[in-house]
Scaffold this active site. Structure first.
Site, mmCIF file in Angstrom:
data_model
loop_
_atom_site.group_PDB
_atom_site.id
_atom_site.type_symbol
_atom_site.label_atom_id
_atom_site.label_comp_id
_atom_site.label_asym_id
_atom_site.label_seq_id
_atom_site.Cartn_x
_atom_site.Cartn_y
_atom_site.Cartn_z
ATOM 1 N N ASN A 1 -34.342 46.219 80.392
ATOM 2 C CA ASN A 1 -34.227 44.632 79.939
ATOM 3 C C ASN A 1 -32.558 44.410 80.231
ATOM 4 O O ASN A 1 -32.046 44.494 79.151
ATOM 5 C CB ASN A 1 -34.777 44.373 78.565
ATOM 6 C CG ASN A 1 -34.954 43.014 78.212
ATOM 7 O OD1 ASN A 1 -34.319 42.164 78.842
ATOM 8 N ND2 ASN A 1 -35.274 42.791 77.017
ATOM 9 N N ARG B 1 -38.099 43.907 82.870
ATOM 10 C CA ARG B 1 -38.404 42.577 82.257
ATOM 11 C C ARG B 1 -38.004 41.673 83.143
ATOM 12 O O ARG B 1 -36.645 41.504 83.459
ATOM 13 C CB ARG B 1 -37.963 42.567 81.087
ATOM 14 C CG ARG B 1 -38.564 41.032 80.438
ATOM 15 C CD ARG B 1 -37.620 41.013 79.130
ATOM 16 N NE ARG B 1 -37.993 39.520 78.496
ATOM 17 C CZ ARG B 1 -37.137 38.611 77.875
ATOM 18 N NH1 ARG B 1 -35.721 39.135 77.973
ATOM 19 N NH2 ARG B 1 -37.499 37.635 77.497
ATOM 20 N N LEU C 1 -41.878 34.718 66.403
ATOM 21 C CA LEU C 1 -40.954 34.095 65.644
ATOM 22 C C LEU C 1 -39.774 35.073 65.798
ATOM 23 O O LEU C 1 -39.739 35.887 64.831
ATOM 24 C CB LEU C 1 -41.458 33.644 64.223
ATOM 25 C CG LEU C 1 -42.682 33.077 64.114
ATOM 26 C CD1 LEU C 1 -43.037 32.415 62.707
ATOM 27 C CD2 LEU C 1 -42.676 31.626 65.293
ATOM 28 N N ASP D 1 -29.650 32.642 61.419
ATOM 29 C CA ASP D 1 -30.299 34.062 60.822
ATOM 30 C C ASP D 1 -31.086 33.415 59.696
ATOM 31 O O ASP D 1 -30.638 32.884 58.745
ATOM 32 C CB ASP D 1 -29.109 34.680 60.186
ATOM 33 C CG ASP D 1 -29.753 36.214 59.939
ATOM 34 O OD1 ASP D 1 -31.016 36.184 59.298
ATOM 35 O OD2 ASP D 1 -29.132 37.305 60.074
ATOM 36 N N ARG E 1 -33.014 34.973 57.460
ATOM 37 C CA ARG E 1 -32.459 35.633 56.082
ATOM 38 C C ARG E 1 -31.382 34.682 55.570
ATOM 39 O O ARG E 1 -31.643 34.393 54.192
ATOM 40 C CB ARG E 1 -32.007 37.154 56.497
ATOM 41 C CG ARG E 1 -33.292 37.743 57.016
ATOM 42 C CD ARG E 1 -32.461 39.077 57.412
ATOM 43 N NE ARG E 1 -31.637 38.893 58.448
ATOM 44 C CZ ARG E 1 -31.071 39.923 59.236
ATOM 45 N NH1 ARG E 1 -31.387 41.358 58.959
ATOM 46 N NH2 ARG E 1 -30.223 39.524 60.203
ATOM 47 N N GLY F 1 -40.968 36.559 62.070
ATOM 48 C CA GLY F 1 -42.506 36.525 62.069
ATOM 49 C C GLY F 1 -43.022 38.165 61.247
ATOM 50 O O GLY F 1 -43.862 37.833 60.482
ATOM 51 N N GLU F 2 -42.304 39.084 61.510
ATOM 52 C CA GLU F 2 -42.555 40.378 61.064
ATOM 53 C C GLU F 2 -42.091 40.564 59.564
ATOM 54 O O GLU F 2 -42.433 41.252 58.853
ATOM 55 C CB GLU F 2 -42.189 41.405 62.022
ATOM 56 C CG GLU F 2 -42.949 41.464 63.191
ATOM 57 C CD GLU F 2 -42.212 42.660 64.118
ATOM 58 O OE1 GLU F 2 -41.871 43.593 64.174
ATOM 59 O OE2 GLU F 2 -42.668 42.257 65.427
#
Length: 403
Positions: A11, A93, A211, A284, A286, A334-335
């Site tokens: 990639n 990719r 996400l 970010d 977070r 998302g995770e």
């Protein structure tokens, strides 16, 4: 004849090169790594073998050729060199395949020329992908090189979903339509979600929410993508880390005519200085969540705008599908962001969508269900694995070709 069982997945970014060597007998990683800051004085290669400690090189990598040569040396030190007969192909990719490339494709000079022709609709991505392909072909010209396209999974969009409502002749002349991106991830996650439910993908309707710093949604009906949020470029759709997502096109004209901004300035604004970063100065999630929870008003607005757009797409795609069996969260945000998942699904009980607080708080790298048992729609966290998806598609193609 191709007899190897390993696929090297590459990639290539504008100044980076990610790689994984995957054993297709069991899907395991024989090695993985990243070369970053290519072309800069302080380059870095981080290599992780299957066993033993990771290794690091800190030096100048002048170009992608030097980077891939260094990767080959690292693999050779593990007994996994690019000259190994166990290597079946190199999978690449490629972000944009246009309307022509809707399946994994063995790269020829003609294919490479077509990928190059698509640079105007993917100026930030296709040039780097091409560089990775050219370097790999130079090192192993005898080995099949396979392109797996981000846009391919979305090629099944119905024409009424793919068309923009602009003059047809103008759109066709300039290839303006909705292509979608992150397709490799959406394909992998939609199928993995079906497996989590114990069903065949053809039986399941899934809304996939990819996400990360880039973010996209898809509506997948029976394994077939029928709608996706990104369009001609990866700018359309959800609020992202640095991209605006959906915006009134008139804003562009306003900024140019009234604000005096040039086209390139507006491009940079919408792609690199918008989204979460533009709203609160942090891209970010977070940090956005932390600041929001501490009472920072700008961060709160950024979080709420992000979730609001997400909920709009959830509702819209529910309407598109008619029946939804699962909502799958994937990629970095998302995770890992329980607050985003909770907020996105809050108050949707009437649609059969709910999140169990205890299940949602669990951190794991395994696919898992986070909805309560009574919910009509399964809400799941399904880690994506784009590299494995690329390897599987490349392996299937080269082995089909020699059968």
């Amino acid at each position: 004849m191709t007899t190897g069982t390993r696929i090297l997945v590459l990639n290539a970014g504008s100044s980076s090169l990610k790689y994984q060597l995957i054993d297709m007998l069991d899907g395991s990683r024989a090695a993985a790594g990243l070369v970053e800051r290519i072309g800069e004085p302080a380059g870095r290669l981080a290599h992780t073998p299957r066993s033993g400690p990771g290794r690091e090189e800190l030096r100048f990598f002048p170009d992608h050729g030097a980077a891939l040569t260094a990767v080959a040396a690292q693999l050779a030190a593990d007994g996994l060199g690019l000259d190994s007969p166990e290597l079946a192909a190199i999978g690449h990719r490629v972000v944009h395949g246009g309307r022509r490339f809707t399946e994994p494709t063995v790269i020829t000079d003609e294919v490479l020329a077509e990928i190059r022709r698509l640079i105007p609709v993917a100026p930030l991505h296709n040039p780097a992908n091409i560089t990775g392909i050219e370097v790999a072909r130079g090192l192993r010209p005898d080995l099949p090189q396979v392109a797996v396209f981000d846009t391919a999974f979305h090629a099944t969009l119905p024409e009424h979903a793919a068309r923009y409502a602009i003059d047809r002749a103008v759109a066709d002349e300039h290839r303006v339509r909705r292509y979608g991106f992150h397709g490799t991830s959406h394909r992998y996650v939609s199928r993995a979600t079906a497996r989590l439910l114990g069903k065949d993908p053809a039986e399941v309707n899934v809304i996939v929410l990819h996400l990360g710093n880039g973010a996209s949604a898809s509506a997948v009906a029976g394994g077939v993508c029928v709608e996706t949020s990104m369009g001609l470029t990866p700018l359309e759709g959800l609020v992202m880390g640095t991209r605006s997502g959906d915006i009134d096109p008139g804003v562009v004209f306003h900024l140019h005519r009234v604000g005096g901004l040039g086209i390139d300035e507006i491009d940079a604004l919408l792609n690199r200085r918008s989204g979460l970063l533009g709203l609160c100065g942090d891209n970010d999630m977070r940090e956005v969540v932390r600041r929001s929870q501490e009472g920072d008003a700008e961060a709160r607005i950024a979080f709420d705008a992000y979730v609001h757009r997400l909920r709009k797409y959830l509702g819209a795609y529910y309407a598109v599908l008619g029946r939804v069996d699962a909502v799958a969260f994937t990629a970095g945000v998302g995770e890992n962001s329980a607050p985003v998942r909770e907020a996105a699904c809050a108050g949707l009980d009437a649609l059969g969508i709910a999140v169990d607080a205890e299940l949602n708080s669990v951190r794991s790298d395994r696919p898992r269900i986070i909805s309560p048992g009574y919910a009509r729609v399964t809400v799941a966290v399904v880690p994506t694995d784009e590299e494995l998806e690329i390897a599987q598609q490349a392996f299937a193609l080269v082995h089909t070709a020699v059968e």
